[in-house]
Design a protein around this motif. Structure first.
Motif, PDB file in Angstrom:
ATOM      1  N   SER A   1      46.766  42.452  49.957  1.00 47.44           N
ATOM      2  CA  SER A   1      45.642  42.338  48.951  1.00 47.44           C
ATOM      3  C   SER A   1      45.784  41.010  47.912  1.00 47.44           C
ATOM      4  N   LYS A   2      44.902  40.333  47.528  1.00 49.42           N
ATOM      5  CA  LYS A   2      45.007  38.966  46.852  1.00 49.42           C
ATOM      6  C   LYS A   2      45.324  39.545  45.317  1.00 49.42           C
TER       7      LYS A   2
ATOM      8  N   MET B   1      44.629  43.518  41.439  1.00 53.46           N
ATOM      9  CA  MET B   1      44.535  43.030  42.764  1.00 53.46           C
ATOM     10  C   MET B   1      43.069  43.078  43.189  1.00 53.46           C
TER      11      MET B   1
END
Length: 329
Positions: free
Chosen positions: A227-228, A213
């Motif tokens: 979160s990406k 992440m």
């Protein structure tokens, strides 16, 4: 007793020794000894107190001359008891114990190596250095505040391994503090005189799916946002089930780096070996040994030198397991 124990560089207390045990592992910085003495009024034992220097010597397997096994070292604790016969129990560590028990703060710029930082620690604590390896792996900026020197050294060594460098373990030797490259011992002993062998295979610690992440960020409105996900890797989920690990690493900036990191965290069934055997007293944690045709790394060693040549108990694992357990976490 095929060992010699010298206190304060002048008192030979070997004849008073009843038992000696030694312990060394990859998750501790100082080699440890426990020595029990039987003391009589006529023994001539000097006053023993913490802080005094001590060294233990022994004859290596297959050789005839004594070498230092634990030196330089210091008496850390001394406990006496008397139930008819007075006994004195000593806890001894090599002098890296001072790095484990002392705190400080260091601020390091990026692009230094673990060796450069070790020199800074050693200079501050007046610890002599042995010949150090040329480690070219450059580290990121580090801000170490109010923590032990031990934790700083291991953080540097972990980052070195995570960044693609070799695994190193600190050792205090008679010539000074060194960084030993794990598995690089020139004499690799074959363990063929076993007293006992236990093989453990477990899913404890296994990871079959990894998500990397991006560092958490708040949305523009101040709200928390998911979160990406930079990368997802998985392996053996059908056979072993899904055992997922989430990693957030602010040093990972690209998808390629995230993918590489995710793959490095995938682990299947964990396999370790524990053996008991006649002691080979120069084997240390981090050494490579051969067991039934397998080259394994010593993760921990404990030895009992109470009778004759003594016995040792080793916990062994593959280099990959050692890297995952001690350097990638």
């Amino acid at each position: 007793m095929t060992y010699k124990v010298i206190v304060d560089d002048k008192y030979d207390i070997t004849k008073l020794v009843e038992t000696i045990t030694l312990k060394d592992s990859l998750d501790q910085i100082a080699y440890q000894a426990n020595i029990r003495l039987a003391v009589s009024a006529s023994s001539g034992l000097p006053a023993i107190s913490p802080g005094m220097a001590v060294r233990i010597s022994g004859v290596p397997f297959g050789e005839k001359s004594m070498v230092y096994l634990l030196h330089p070292a210091v008496i850390w604790e001394a406990e006496s008891s008397n139930s008819g016969t007075k006994r004195l129990s000593l806890t001894v560590y090599d002098r890296m114990i001072y790095l484990e028990k002392s705190e400080d703060e260091f601020l390091f710029p990026k692009d230094q190596t673990a060796v450069q930082r070790l020199k800074a620690y050693a200079k501050e604590w007046k610890i002599p250095l042995a010949t150090l390896p040329e480690i070219k792996t450059k580290l990121g900026k580090a801000v170490y505040r109010s923590q032990t020197i031990f934790s700083m050294i291991f953080a540097d060594l972990k980052e070195t391994a995570k960044s693609g460098g070799d695994m190193y373990h600190p050792r205090m030797m008679p010539g000074g503090l060194q960084l030993f490259k794990v598995g690089s011992n020139t004499k690799v002993h074959a363990l063929d005189r076993l007293i006992d062998l236990t093989q453990m295979r477990t899913l404890e610690g296994a990871v079959t799916k990894v998500k990397v992440m991006a560092a958490s960020e708040s949305g523009g409105s101040g709200k928390e946002v998911p979160s990406k996900v930079l990368a997802i890797e998985q392996s053996d989920t059908e056979q072993l089930g899904t055992l997922q690990k989430l990693i957030e690493d602010d040093q990972v900036k690209t998808a390629a780096a995230a993918k590489k990191l995710a793959k490095s965290k995938l682990t299947g069934i964990q396999e370790t070996f524990t053996i008991s055997a006649p002691d080979i007293n120069t084997i240390r944690a981090g050494d490579a040994v051969m067991l039934k045709g397998l080259k394994l790394i010593v993760m921990s060693v404990s030895r009992d030198l109470s009778a004759g040549p003594g016995t040792m108990t080793l916990e062994l694992g593959t280099a990959e397991l050692v890297k995952r357990r001690f350097y990638l976490e």
